[in-house]
Design an enzyme around this catalytic site. Structure first.
Site, short mmCIF file in Angstrom:
data_model
loop_
_atom_site.label_atom_id
_atom_site.label_comp_id
_atom_site.label_asym_id
_atom_site.label_seq_id
_atom_site.Cartn_x
_atom_site.Cartn_y
_atom_site.Cartn_z
N ASN A 160 0.89 -1.12 0.10
CA ASN A 160 -0.10 0.09 -0.08
C ASN A 160 0.98 1.22 0.02
O ASN A 160 0.32 2.38 -0.65
CB ASN A 160 -1.10 -0.08 1.07
N SER A 235 -0.03 -7.69 7.65
CA SER A 235 -1.23 -7.93 8.51
C SER A 235 -0.75 -8.51 9.76
O SER A 235 0.28 -8.95 10.06
CB SER A 235 -1.80 -9.03 7.56
N GLU A 256 4.38 -3.38 12.39
CA GLU A 256 3.39 -2.51 12.12
C GLU A 256 2.21 -3.00 11.68
O GLU A 256 2.38 -3.70 10.41
CB GLU A 256 3.58 -1.15 11.63
#
Length: 519
Positions: A160, A235, A256
């Site tokens: 992302n 994830s 994270e």
């Protein structure tokens, strides 16, 4: 009219980028332009043996890099700061082509490594400077805290924000004297590869920053097993697997992970600012931001007005594929992810939720487009109620009391980011402190927290371990050496001295140290 790919993304340019990826197996992965599904380049796939060789090469170079004076290491990043800004448009083209995000999000992503460089160029000399302290015996002993690089850091970057995570997470590690082996996602390997090229143009020793590519199950274990430290963004399920393997190897890791981020709107908030903020919070990067908002809690007395405003603002957003600043919202990253987002919406509707606007795929715009979607009536028996959707989908909820809103916001396994909006800043901050989240933004969605590079940013609960940014964002990539010096042998009884007398003297000395504040 057919979408015109930017001239900067020539076949020769893309081929040069992927040539640095080691691949002895000869396998490749078709890296496509998300907007159209057209092939961009065949991305070489690394085998575990290639990962091992990448670590070996990086270690050879890292020894000299660690011995390089800090001021010379930092000089590389001063030059890189300029290069990254000068070539931001090309980086933006790469990010858009491989991820499908709109141009605003892509150009903003290019700014993150530059901001990280700026912060640590100022902070690194202080953080990495040896700190001398007193020893156990005043005057004749001392102890010095020395920060040493861990060695080679393995970084696993998500799709992302491939450039921001792949490069930004490397900067402080490199400044501290480490080498890097980066595994970007196959779908978004081009922009981090370009970032490495720019760093080398700035003077980073070639070979210090390695890039390997492949699917996680194929190369992930080797990446962790050869690392001295692991940085992962992705994830929660994958993060747990990585943390377990790092623990078995007795190496540190920073993770994270996912979020189901809430937004609480207080009664005295400015409705125009709330709605404007939510449009970015829910639909920025097509909802594919780890810290984006998926749950909104609105005062029941104002719920109907907010619902009307939010639906109207969502329907006014433009959706499309373009390499200019026209569309407000771009594509999802892939058809597979589009199907995941659609499944969450369909599951919610089947269980009683209502679609206020959006909720449809848009094949007329491209292979992975999905409309910005607003839901209400979402409950915790729905996927969209408890699981991170990671798409342009937001659910509206009404609350009666602030205590209820805080309880609802905290009723999740996640704790990455939260947002509170109100006119009384003291009250809004007080509400924010009650939310179980590593990041809380008041009258903003996420940018204020994430762009504050001097303050650590990480998750709590199932949203992660450790943090990036702040002093912790550099010190985590170092080991502490305690260099202790004793100038004269005074720790122990002198020859012939009665030990009882020695103990009395020692205890008396400790009392004196307490009274005189000598350490």
């Amino acid at each position: 009219m057919a979408l015109q790919r930017p001239a900067s993304l020539s076949d020769a340019f893309l081929e040069r980028l992927v040539q640095r990826v080691p691949s002895t197996s000869g396998g490749s992965w078709k890296l496509t332009e998300v907007y159209t599904g057209d092939l961009l380049v065949e991305l070489p796939q690394s085998a575990p043996e290639d990962v091992a060789a990448a670590y070996a090469r990086a270690r050879e170079v890292q020894r000299d890099w660690a011995a390089t004076p800090l001021k010379d290491r930092l000089a590389v990043f001063k030059r890189a700061h300029t290069l990254f800004l000068d070539h931001a448009q090309t980086t933006t083209d790469l990010i858009q082509a491989e991820s499908g995000k709109n141009r605003r999000m892509a150009i903003e992503e290019t700014c993150d490594p530059v901001m990280v460089m700026s912060h640590y160029l100022k902070r690194a000399p202080h953080l990495l400077k040896p700190v001398r302290r007193g020893g156990p015996i005043p005057l004749v002993s001392s102890s010095t805290e020395i920060r040493q690089p861990k060695g080679i850091v393995g970084i696993i970057a998500p799709w992302n924000f491939p450039f921001a995570t792949g490069i930004s997470d490397s900067i402080s590690a490199l400044m501290a004297g480490n080498g890097i082996v980066l595994k970007p996602d196959n779908k978004t390997a081009l922009s981090p590869l370009y970032g490495v090229q720019l760093l080398e143009e700035a003077g980073l020793p070639r070979g210090l920053f390695q890039v390997v590519c492949g699917e996680g199950p194929d190369v992930g274990p080797a990446l962790i097993d050869h690392a001295n430290y692991v940085m992962f963004t992705g994830s929660t399920a994958t993060g747990r697997t990585i943390g377990e393997r790092a623990g078995r190897n007795l190496i540190g890791c920073c993770l994270e992970l996912g979020g189901k981020n809430p937004m609480i709107v207080l009664e005295d908030a400015d409705p125009d600012e709330v709605v404007q903020g939510l449009m970015f919070g829910a639909f920025g990067n097509t909802g594919q931001i780890c810290m984006h908002i998926e749950r909104v809690y609105l005062p029941r007395s104002q719920y109907a007005d907010y619902r009307r405003r939010i639906v109207a603002a969502t329907e006014a957003l433009t959706l499309g594929a373009s390499y200019d600043f026209g569309p407000d919202v771009g594509s999802l990253v892939s058809p597979d992810h589009r199907d995941r987002v659609r499944a969450h919406v369909e599951d919610a509707v089947a269980k009683g939720a209502r679609v206020l606007t959006g909720g449809r795929v848009r094949p007329d715009l491209g292979p992975a487009f999905f409309e910005p979607t607003v839901l209400e009536g979402v409950t915790q028996d729905m996927l969209a109620g408890v699981t991170e959707t990671f798409g342009p989908v937001v659910a509206l909820h009404a609350y009666d009391t602030v205590d209820e809103a805080v309880a609802l916001a905290n009723d999740t396994d996640y704790g990455l980011n939260a947002s509170v909006w109100g006119g009384d800043l003291d009250q809004a901050c007080a509400v924010g402190r009650r939310i179980e989240s590593g990041n809380v933004n008041v009258n903003d969605i996420l940018a204020t927290a994430f762009a504050s590079k001097g303050t650590p940013s990480g998750g709590v609960k199932q949203s992660g371990v450790g943090a990036r940014h702040g002093d912790q964002g550099m010190l985590k990539y170092t080991d502490t050496q305690n260099l202790a010096v004793l100038k004269k042998q005074v720790m122990g009884a002198r020859p012939g001295q009665d030990y009882d007398q020695y103990v009395k003297g020692m205890l008396g000395g400790l009392k004196m140290m307490r009274r005189t504040r000598i350490r």
